[in-house]
Scaffold this motif. Structure first.
Motif, mmCIF file in Angstrom:
data_model
loop_
_atom_site.group_PDB
_atom_site.id
_atom_site.type_symbol
_atom_site.label_atom_id
_atom_site.label_comp_id
_atom_site.label_asym_id
_atom_site.label_seq_id
_atom_site.Cartn_x
_atom_site.Cartn_y
_atom_site.Cartn_z
ATOM 1 N N UNK A 172 47.661 38.724 40.543
ATOM 2 C CA UNK A 172 48.780 38.057 39.857
ATOM 3 C C UNK A 172 49.947 37.763 40.793
ATOM 4 N N UNK A 202 47.762 30.708 42.764
ATOM 5 C CA UNK A 202 47.948 31.906 41.948
ATOM 6 C C UNK A 202 46.682 32.749 42.028
ATOM 7 N N UNK A 215 44.526 35.305 40.450
ATOM 8 C CA UNK A 215 44.371 35.856 39.096
ATOM 9 C C UNK A 215 44.012 37.339 39.085
ATOM 10 N N UNK A 235 45.990 20.912 35.680
ATOM 11 C CA UNK A 235 46.729 22.165 35.558
ATOM 12 C C UNK A 235 48.206 21.891 35.281
ATOM 13 N N UNK A 245 36.161 21.518 38.573
ATOM 14 C CA UNK A 245 35.989 21.274 40.015
ATOM 15 C C UNK A 245 34.685 20.576 40.378
ATOM 16 N N UNK A 270 41.386 37.156 30.321
ATOM 17 C CA UNK A 270 41.496 38.487 30.922
ATOM 18 C C UNK A 270 41.389 39.568 29.838
ATOM 19 N N UNK A 314 45.436 34.658 31.904
ATOM 20 C CA UNK A 314 45.854 36.048 31.985
ATOM 21 C C UNK A 314 46.328 36.514 30.608
ATOM 22 N N UNK A 357 32.917 23.144 34.806
ATOM 23 C CA UNK A 357 34.158 23.381 35.526
ATOM 24 C C UNK A 357 34.796 22.064 35.922
ATOM 25 N N UNK A 366 36.093 38.329 32.755
ATOM 26 C CA UNK A 366 36.485 36.960 33.128
ATOM 27 C C UNK A 366 35.881 36.507 34.448
ATOM 28 N N UNK A 400 34.659 29.688 34.787
ATOM 29 C CA UNK A 400 34.055 28.677 35.667
ATOM 30 C C UNK A 400 34.472 28.870 37.119
ATOM 31 N N UNK A 401 35.727 29.266 37.304
ATOM 32 C CA UNK A 401 36.246 29.470 38.654
ATOM 33 C C UNK A 401 37.379 30.465 38.545
ATOM 34 N N UNK A 402 37.874 30.878 39.705
ATOM 35 C CA UNK A 402 38.945 31.872 39.684
ATOM 36 C C UNK A 402 40.238 31.330 39.107
ATOM 37 N N UNK A 403 40.366 30.023 39.049
ATOM 38 C CA UNK A 403 41.625 29.506 38.504
ATOM 39 C C UNK A 403 41.484 28.994 37.073
ATOM 40 N N UNK A 404 40.261 28.897 36.571
ATOM 41 C CA UNK A 404 40.099 28.423 35.185
ATOM 42 C C UNK A 404 40.101 29.633 34.239
ATOM 43 N N UNK A 405 41.220 30.300 34.219
ATOM 44 C CA UNK A 405 41.371 31.568 33.518
ATOM 45 C C UNK A 405 42.716 31.659 32.813
#
Lengths: 431, 431
Positions: A58, A53, A55, A405, A429, B122, B141, A427, B130, B134-139
């Motif tokens: 979207x 995904x 972000x 997730x 990760x 977001x 929307x 994080x 944002x 921590x990362x692009x996926x730990x967000x």
């Protein structure tokens, strides 16, 4: 022969990219070809893990397309054992474990249903057996068990059930005390009594209607026969037959094997049966290693099949085993002959339940089970042989975060002891 | 006035008994009357907890019927705080927490979204904020946040969002470094800059479109202003106004309150704001206790409202607090005047995230949060005052097992430190 487990997977992705095509567009397409429905399920899982995904836009994107993936599992049997006797695991929790197994392409749930401490399963033929459950609600009905089998099947997972005999069966006697040699000898089950084998026949006949998978686990580990000799009627029975307790142990295991085979099951036994009287086991037997390394080479040299669960690396309740050792464990170690290699069905990580219940079972299974899953799925040449920090670690972090997730309580990767909480903020990760 | 939170619940069960009437029959009926939809939800929850699956008859039964239950919550605000900055909690995990909250009739999810370490939300008005995730996926929307609010609402739970200012906000500057007084003074936010308040206005305006609940948390705790004095342009700004850093702290908090009030929110602030300049807070302020006991009496004596979260008893990351102390904590302690008692909205257990992530958040929350939930829901005369072992303990065991049964990873009740694994095999009901 065991049921055909091998799947072939062909995944071709051509130029899938959401970003280039606007908010809701699909550019290109994906094709999954598979020889079996299981292969198709694995292909969909691989595809889902390629999807990211974005972000910012979207969109869901597949990056670095086009992909062309040809894939198949290295081992047919990629198992996870769950122990529901030391702690009862509710049906919803077993479902969560099944979900998580499918994410890492494990395909056999070895359900260690019953043990000394509790007998949670309903057995219609002997309806008092589940009086050995911890409580009236810590039980599985026949319908529950069927539902678990069905739920697993839809996710490409077979359920291999176990009754562990003649040891690890003390709880049976809560419903039928005659199964105990005496009140002071409640384990192993009474080898001298026909009733014991009638009950086993009843249990297996009932379970055959629940568990369609071709393999059935008959246990056979840690059988301490000392009190058989101290129980007069058992001692008399042994003397009349000129049998030692070790002979009686063999007699019991082989008789249980016959019952399972008559029901068209392939028997699986823990390695003590092989170590003690391997030559007498039914030739169809699958020997389940657990005590240590070097067993499967002996098993396959005798022409029997083997599953590897060496406790030093693949027992998940051993919290001090770091993921690197889980990863480097090799089911074919010491087996060079290709015909013998084929007799190793695969391996299994074991989640014994003494200190794992609903509260912590997932964090104890994951992420280390994923290290074993990669070993069992990927072709040997694709598995990192050295420098795991730079090759496997990032992948394991990523998979742990994927599990999180998806709502699975996988523990941090880099804690020295498995299932420890994160030591501070950060994080997913890098923890 | 805060939104109407109180619900009235009337639950009448007359002679419901499956056992008497055969396999699939319903004998008698149940009626739930409620003044609000929330009351109806609570009534359904109570009803579901009266239902027991009978493993022998395979009926769902309500035992000891008929029941007549008249019930309403003691406190309007029964909160649980989740910190998603120290560790990102995926949307699926927040959903699981919301589910579990509804089982114990907690009704406010205090979402501590952002802190020093990460900015996961977001904010369309300031889209770089944002970048502090921590990362692009730990967000999250905007759609994620709206979904969480909607998911919670359907379970009778309001979401009270927080932005914690001016401390605990270092992560904001990853996207907009001008929010930092300087590169060596990254916290508190720059009080001297209009841009700071423009960003707060933008954030709150965007969040107002996501969070319909009447209360909004503005933080205000642990504000260490030392480096404001060491930052030349901030020091100059203070000097020009003849302000100390403490004055500036007050200025900041009151200005943030104004922005929230202009958006039709009731501001909530951590107790340091009250302790430092309580007389200046907007009269609508709800003061959120955390440091220790004795704060709410002072707050309500000044005519302000209060929420109790005394860290010694209701901070769930304090693992050494036994459930008995969670249970005996009393939000009205030291408040005898009934008019002042009405100013205590309720309480909140706080799940700070330094060592709680997806892997262990549920086992850290539960079962202790249930002890607080009973305190906040039940009328004082129904709450056990002594001999908790014989009154509350069995109930807490039962509730923990209910959570497990519903797939929630609640930890054993009787471990000395919260969230420890079970120490050996056994029934859920005694661990």
């Amino acid at each position: 022969m065991p049921p055909k487990l091998l799947t072939h997977l062909l995944l071709a992705l051509v130029a899938v990219s959401g970003a280039a095509g606007g908010a809701n567009s699909i550019v290109g397409g994906a094709t999954i070809e598979a020889n079996t429905i299981y292969g198709a399920i694995r292909g969909l899982e691989t595809f889902s893990q390629l999807c990211v995904f974005n972000y910012d836009t979207k969109n869901v994107e597949v990056r670095y397309a086009p992909w062309y993936i040809q894939d198949e599992p290295r081992f047919a049997f990629r198992g996870l054992m769950l122990d529901t006797s030391r702690h009862y695991l509710p049906v919803d929790v077993i479902k969560q474990v099944i979900d998580s197994m499918s994410f890492s392409k494990l395909n056999v749930l070895h359900w260690h249903i019953i043990d000394e401490q509790s007998f949670p399963l309903e057995i219609p033929s002997y309806p008092n057996l589940w009086k050995g459950s911890y409580s009236k609600s810590e039980r599985y009905t026949v319908e529950d068990a069927r539902y678990i089998v069905s739920y697993a099947k839809k996710r490409g997972i077979h359920v291999m059930a176990e009754i562990d005999v003649p040891g690890h069966a003390e709880s049976w006697g809560n419903g039928y005390p005659k199964l105990w040699p005496s009140v002071s000898c409640t384990e192993p089950l009474d080898v001298s009594s026909n009733f014991t084998f009638e009950v086993i026949t009843g249990i297996l006949s009932d379970m055959r209607r629940i568990f369609p998978f071709g393999l059935f686990h008959l246990g056979g580990d840690e059988v301490y026969t000392g009190c058989w000799n101290l129980t007069p009627h058992v001692k008399q029975w042994l003397d009349e037959r000129n049998m030692t307790t070790k002979d009686a142990y063999k007699y019991f295991v082989l008789k249980a094997q016959e019952i399972a085979i008559d029901l068209n099951w392939i028997p699986v036994n823990w390695e003590e049966t092989f170590n003690s009287f391997g030559g007498s086991l039914n030739p169809r037997t699958v020997v389940h290693n657990w005590l240590g390394p070097g067993v499967c080479p002996k098993v396959v040299a005798k022409g029997l099949r083997c599953i590897m669960s060496n406790q030093g690396v693949w027992y998940l309740d051993h919290l001090d085993v770091p993921w690197e050792e889980v990863y480097t464990a090799e089911p074919l170690a010491g087996i060079n002959d290709s015909a013998q290699q084929k007799l190793v069905l695969g391996g299994e990580v074991c989640m014994w339940g003494e200190t794992a219940d609903t509260s912590d079972v997932q964090q104890t299974i994951w992420p280390r089970a994923a290290a074993a899953a990669e070993r069992m799925w990927s072709q040997l040449e694709a598995i990192s042989a050295q420098d795991l920090e730079t090759t496997v670690l990032a992948r394991l972090h990523y998979f742990r975060c994927l599990l999180n997730h998806r709502g699975i309580a996988a523990a941090p990767v880099t804690n020295f002891y498995a299932r420890r909480p994160p030591i501070g903020p950060g994080s997913c990760f890098v923890q």
